[in-house]
Design an enzyme around this catalytic site. Structure first.
Site, mmCIF file in Angstrom:
data_model
loop_
_atom_site.group_PDB
_atom_site.id
_atom_site.type_symbol
_atom_site.label_atom_id
_atom_site.label_comp_id
_atom_site.label_asym_id
_atom_site.label_seq_id
_atom_site.Cartn_x
_atom_site.Cartn_y
_atom_site.Cartn_z
ATOM 1 N N ASP A 41 0.806 -1.214 0.000
ATOM 2 C CA ASP A 41 0.000 0.000 0.000
ATOM 3 C C ASP A 41 0.848 1.276 0.000
ATOM 4 O O ASP A 41 0.379 2.332 -0.395
ATOM 5 C CB ASP A 41 -0.942 -0.010 1.212
ATOM 6 C CG ASP A 41 -2.387 -0.209 0.776
ATOM 7 O OD1 ASP A 41 -2.601 -0.311 -0.452
ATOM 8 O OD2 ASP A 41 -3.276 -0.250 1.636
ATOM 9 N N ASP A 79 -0.071 4.754 -1.649
ATOM 10 C CA ASP A 79 -0.283 5.925 -0.784
ATOM 11 C C ASP A 79 0.545 7.104 -1.254
ATOM 12 O O ASP A 79 0.072 8.247 -1.289
ATOM 13 C CB ASP A 79 0.114 5.604 0.668
ATOM 14 C CG ASP A 79 -0.913 4.687 1.309
ATOM 15 O OD1 ASP A 79 -1.977 4.481 0.691
ATOM 16 O OD2 ASP A 79 -0.631 4.167 2.406
ATOM 17 N N SER A 95 -34.174 -13.561 -5.923
ATOM 18 C CA SER A 95 -33.464 -14.378 -4.934
ATOM 19 C C SER A 95 -33.387 -15.803 -5.490
ATOM 20 O O SER A 95 -33.823 -16.040 -6.606
ATOM 21 C CB SER A 95 -34.149 -14.339 -3.578
ATOM 22 O OG SER A 95 -35.518 -14.268 -3.730
ATOM 23 N N LYS A 117 -21.303 -19.633 -3.250
ATOM 24 C CA LYS A 117 -22.309 -18.676 -2.785
ATOM 25 C C LYS A 117 -21.760 -17.973 -1.552
ATOM 26 O O LYS A 117 -21.538 -18.592 -0.517
ATOM 27 C CB LYS A 117 -23.608 -19.403 -2.447
ATOM 28 C CG LYS A 117 -24.722 -18.456 -2.064
ATOM 29 C CD LYS A 117 -26.045 -19.192 -1.980
ATOM 30 C CE LYS A 117 -27.187 -18.242 -1.721
ATOM 31 N NZ LYS A 117 -27.079 -17.515 -0.465
ATOM 32 N N ARG A 133 -30.264 -4.417 -2.551
ATOM 33 C CA ARG A 133 -31.335 -5.184 -3.174
ATOM 34 C C ARG A 133 -32.713 -4.653 -2.784
ATOM 35 O O ARG A 133 -33.605 -4.582 -3.595
ATOM 36 C CB ARG A 133 -31.194 -6.650 -2.742
ATOM 37 C CG ARG A 133 -32.260 -7.524 -3.270
ATOM 38 C CD ARG A 133 -32.007 -8.969 -2.860
ATOM 39 N NE ARG A 133 -33.007 -9.817 -3.450
ATOM 40 C CZ ARG A 133 -34.211 -9.990 -2.949
ATOM 41 N NH1 ARG A 133 -34.558 -9.370 -1.851
ATOM 42 N NH2 ARG A 133 -35.081 -10.774 -3.543
ATOM 43 N N CYS A 137 -49.287 -11.244 27.113
ATOM 44 C CA CYS A 137 -49.532 -10.163 28.060
ATOM 45 C C CYS A 137 -50.904 -9.607 27.713
ATOM 46 O O CYS A 137 -51.176 -9.285 26.554
ATOM 47 C CB CYS A 137 -48.463 -9.081 27.886
ATOM 48 S SG CYS A 137 -48.907 -7.577 28.759
HETATM 49 S S1 IVH Z 1 -26.586 -15.403 -8.285
HETATM 50 C C1 IVH Z 1 -31.186 -14.688 -8.727
HETATM 51 N N1 IVH Z 1 -24.278 -15.976 -7.316
HETATM 52 O O1 IVH Z 1 -27.390 -15.251 -2.784
HETATM 53 C C2 IVH Z 1 -30.166 -14.134 -7.825
HETATM 54 N N2 IVH Z 1 -25.922 -15.121 -5.857
HETATM 55 O O2 IVH Z 1 -29.952 -16.516 -2.334
HETATM 56 C C3 IVH Z 1 -28.890 -14.280 -8.528
HETATM 57 N N3 IVH Z 1 -25.186 -14.804 -3.571
HETATM 58 O O3 IVH Z 1 -29.352 -12.436 -3.490
HETATM 59 C C4 IVH Z 1 -27.849 -14.476 -7.588
HETATM 60 N N4 IVH Z 1 -23.134 -15.507 -3.870
HETATM 61 O O4 IVH Z 1 -26.966 -12.070 -2.623
HETATM 62 C C5 IVH Z 1 -25.499 -15.519 -7.048
HETATM 63 N N5 IVH Z 1 -22.168 -16.481 -6.588
HETATM 64 C C6 IVH Z 1 -23.374 -16.024 -6.328
HETATM 65 C C7 IVH Z 1 -23.775 -15.596 -5.055
HETATM 66 C C8 IVH Z 1 -25.073 -15.156 -4.858
HETATM 67 C C9 IVH Z 1 -24.011 -15.023 -3.007
HETATM 68 C C10 IVH Z 1 -26.383 -14.288 -2.876
HETATM 69 C C11 IVH Z 1 -27.034 -13.112 -3.542
HETATM 70 C C12 IVH Z 1 -28.466 -13.486 -3.762
HETATM 71 C C13 IVH Z 1 -28.623 -14.608 -2.794
HETATM 72 C C14 IVH Z 1 -29.707 -15.541 -3.281
#
Ligand code: IVH
Length: 687
Positions: free
Chosen positions: A34, A38, A83, A119, A140, A450
């Site tokens: 860095d 910097d 999602s 993921k 989102r 309650c």
């Molecule tokens: S594809 C249709 N790829 O998982 C949504 N999602 O459960 C397309 N996420 O809202 C998402 N890693 O925040 C995708 N490699 C990845 C991901 C990923 C994390 C999260 C994302 C999404 C959520 C869905």
């Protein structure tokens, strides 16, 4: 140095700093430190002070600077942020494959390839680049509307502010980096090691600890003061390009995996270990491999995203509800740990229900420290046979809240104590009563309530729920508490009578904030029936049940006047829920409260009004070319408002292709596939 020389030097420095940033933060190149960056930044800052008109707001020196915001502005996503549906084992994964293959053309069933990617457990954001410059970042939100967090995201070093280096790599990346429009989606994450350091600091300063990297990352993104975001050292990993256009023409990506390649070429961090697989057996091998590796990852991961790789097939599979059919999240099983229950306390919810909560010795499980978990109800305590002092097994899976799954009876000492539900409310001392409650599946169990209508816990939680559902974001829990203490309000209905003058006299409220609060309340007076019902906080009535009731009864009057039998005939509603709804609408205090809301200006839109206007529901549109009466975004919004869907590519599933002037190849494709074509006039007629 004269100005032209300074300009050249500034550009050189910016390029060099950006390159170092890329190598350090994206490629993790250990040879870069860095210090050099910097030092170059220092020189650049100096030049920017000397030649203020050469300052570029996208300069790397301008990541953190700026005054804090008052609030986040809402932004509509051009393409909905979806999602994913989850699967938890191989069997469910097989079932997904069967569903997918059934919908694919026969000749594709055997050749379809799946793409696997890690993921990450963080926070999804969308980044918009115009002409290669980062212009907007949003959370989102509900998928349709998120919050503008651009300033905060600019502080994240792994997010490129400009897509101007690394261009030589792929021709497509070069075009896209100077593209007029590019929307990238990905995950904001925090390293586990950063969380550890952060929690040490929080503890020293007597502040509460973050339970996991996801919470810490999400909290950091939602700071009004971006310097606080910067301190949290977040990271961004890109996983999707949802829109990319140049002069109105969309770039085609044949597969999801090519998007990953292009993202890396554009200078984004893309999580390693992604793989194209030929069949589900190979997918399962990847799942096993990542399952082992992930324990060592410094980033929290909760599964693997598996998708049909080919874009065309993705389009054919489409979307159901909130999630695409062509993509699934395989979630790894929960991790378990043992700990000791130190105490069981009682929390009072907005419906007055008393919930026992177990407090543990803080314990690390699935990457985060857990110190308490809800026990849901007395039945659960009995089912587990749990006593205070017991050693228990707790489990937590990624984003799932921790739970107690087992008591280790052999570790009992004899000193454990049975838990007894209080006879009086821990908050107000009101009498506690036992009632039959329902779970989601309408099975019955006993819960404690309650009975004091004025119980402050009940009231303040109820009010918090109300303002959240009414989207009165200016009024958070602290403000509600304050108004209540000051005697300005005793229930949510009182909010609508507040004037600027009531608030601005209070200590720490200025004229501007008073104005904002009143405006926010008044702007949200009108609500659809479903939201109104949900906001009332009727026992067992969540978002979906409220929607079902609204759909069935159409007006508030009809819902309020319905008999138990009527309510029971609503789809998805069983006897316990119907009794609860009926009782709510037949309790004097509640009727007075509803009258008060209406008298104070709240208006409820009948369901019919909304339903009848949804005349495009089930219809999918593709727009190509330029429309003269409105922009494409406006056209999209209009279609969506009428219940229709807009997609980017034409397939057999497309209902209409709207063709403006200078249409792209989509018009030809529509003809080939026999999809109905609408010229602008016909489209306007439909609208
Ligand atoms: S594809 C249709 N790829 O998982 C949504 N999602 O459960 C397309 N996420 O809202 C998402 N890693 O925040 C995708 N490699 C990845 C991901 C990923 C994390 C999260 C994302 C999404 C959520 C869905």
């Amino acid at each position: 140095m004269n100005k032209p020389e300074a300009k050249k030097r500034i550009e050189k420095l910016q390029g060099q700093i950006e390159d170092l940033r890329y190598r350090y933060h994206v490629l993790n190149d250990p040879s870069v430190t860095d210090d050099i960056k910097d030092s170059l930044e220092k020189e650049l800052k100096g030049l920017e002070v000397e030649f203020p008109d050469l300052v570029d707001i996208h300069s790397p020196t301008n990541r953190v600077a700026g005054t804090p915001l008052d609030k986040f502005v809402k932004v509509q996503h051009a393409v909905r942020m979806l999602s994913l549906n989850d699967v938890f084992n191989e069997e469910e994964l097989n079932e997904w494959e069967v569903r997918v293959k059934k919908l694919l053309p026969e000749d594709k069933r055997e050749t379809v390839q799946f793409f696997c990617e890690v993921k990450l457990d963080g926070l999804a954001v969308s980044l918009i680049y115009k002409d290669g410059v980062f212009v907007q970042g949003a959370t989102r939100g509900d998928g349709f509307v998120g919050e503008d967090v651009t300033q905060n995201l600019r502080t994240i070093e792994s997010i490129p502010l400009k897509l101007y280096f690394n261009l030589q790599k792929s021709p497509l990346a070069r075009i896209l980096s100077s593209n007029n429009y590019l929307e990238v989606r990905g995950e904001i994450v925090m390293r586990r090691s950063v969380l550890k350091e952060l929690n040490v600091r929080q503890e020293k300063e007597g502040k509460s600890l973050f339970a996991n990297t996801r919470n810490a990352a999400a909290g950091a993104v939602r700071q009004l003061d971006r310097s606080l975001t910067a301190q949290r050292r977040l990271d961004f990993f890109a996983y999707d390009i949802v829109q990319s256009e140049m002069d109105g023409v969309k770039f085609p990506f044949a597969t999801h995996s090519t998007k990953h390649e292009i993202l890396a070429d554009l200078g984004f961090k893309v999580y390693p270990h992604d793989e194209i697989t030929k069949d589900l057996d190979e997918v399962k091998k990847v799942l096993k491999k990542i399952g082992k590796l992930r324990e060592k990852f410094d980033y929290g991961t909760d599964g693997v995203v598996v998708s049909v790789d080919e874009s065309e097939l993705q389009g054919q599979l489409g979307i159901v509800g909130k999630a695409p059919r062509y993509m699934i999240a395989y979630k790894y099983p929960a991790e378990k740990a043992t700990t000791q229950v130190l105490d069981i306390s009682v929390r009072v919810g907005r419906t007055g229900v008393l919930t026992p909560v177990a407090h543990f010795k803080p314990t690390l499980v699935a990457g985060s420290t857990v110190a308490k978990a809800t026990l849901h109800n007395i039945d659960q305590i009995e089912r587990l046979g749990l006593r205070i002092g017991d050693t228990v097994v707790i489990q937590k899976a990624g984003d799932v809240i921790p739970e107690v799954v087992e008591v280790l009876l052999k570790l009992r000492t004899g000193k454990e104590k049975k838990f007894k539900m209080a006879s009086h409310c821990p908050v107000c001392g009101g009498v506690v009563e036992q009632r039959v409650a329902a779970s989601k599946k309408d099975t019955q169990s006993v819960a404690y309530f309650c009975t004091n209508q004025q119980c402050p816990a009940k009231n303040s939680r109820g009010m918090q729920h109300f303002v959240t559902i009414f989207e009165i974001y200016e009024v958070g829990p602290k403000i509600l508490d304050r108004f209540q203490k000051e005697g300005l309000i005793s229930d949510a209905a009182d909010l609508f009578t507040l004037g600027k003058e009531d608030i601005q006299g209070l200590d720490r409220f200025g004229e501007k904030s008073a104005e904002n609060i009143v405006k926010s309340i008044q702007d949200h007076k009108k609500q659809p029936l479903a939201k109104f019902i949900y906001a009332l906080g009727i026992l067992h009535v969540g978002e979906q049940t409220a929607e079902d009731l609204a759909k069935y009864f159409h007006t508030l009057e009809k819902a309020m006047g319905a008999s138990v039998e009527d309510i029971n005939s609503v789809e998805n509603i069983g006897p316990v829920v119907s009794k609860s709804v009926y009782d709510y609408f037949h309790t004097k205090e509640n009727l007075v409260y509803i009258q008060k809301l209406l008298k104070n200006g709240v208006s409820v839109e009948s369901y019919k009004l909304v339903a009848s206007s949804l005349k495009l529901s089930g219809k999918t549109f593709v727009i190509t070319g330029t429309l003269s009466a409105m922009s494409r975004d406006e056209a999209k919004k209009k279609i969506k408002a009428l219940g229709g869907k807009v997609t980017e590519s034409v397939s057999k599933q497309t209902s209409y292709v709207v063709v403006g002037t200078e249409p792209g190849s989509k018009a030809n494709k529509a003809e080939q596939l026999g999809v109905k074509i609408l010229d602008e006039q016909k489209f306007l007629d439909i609208l």
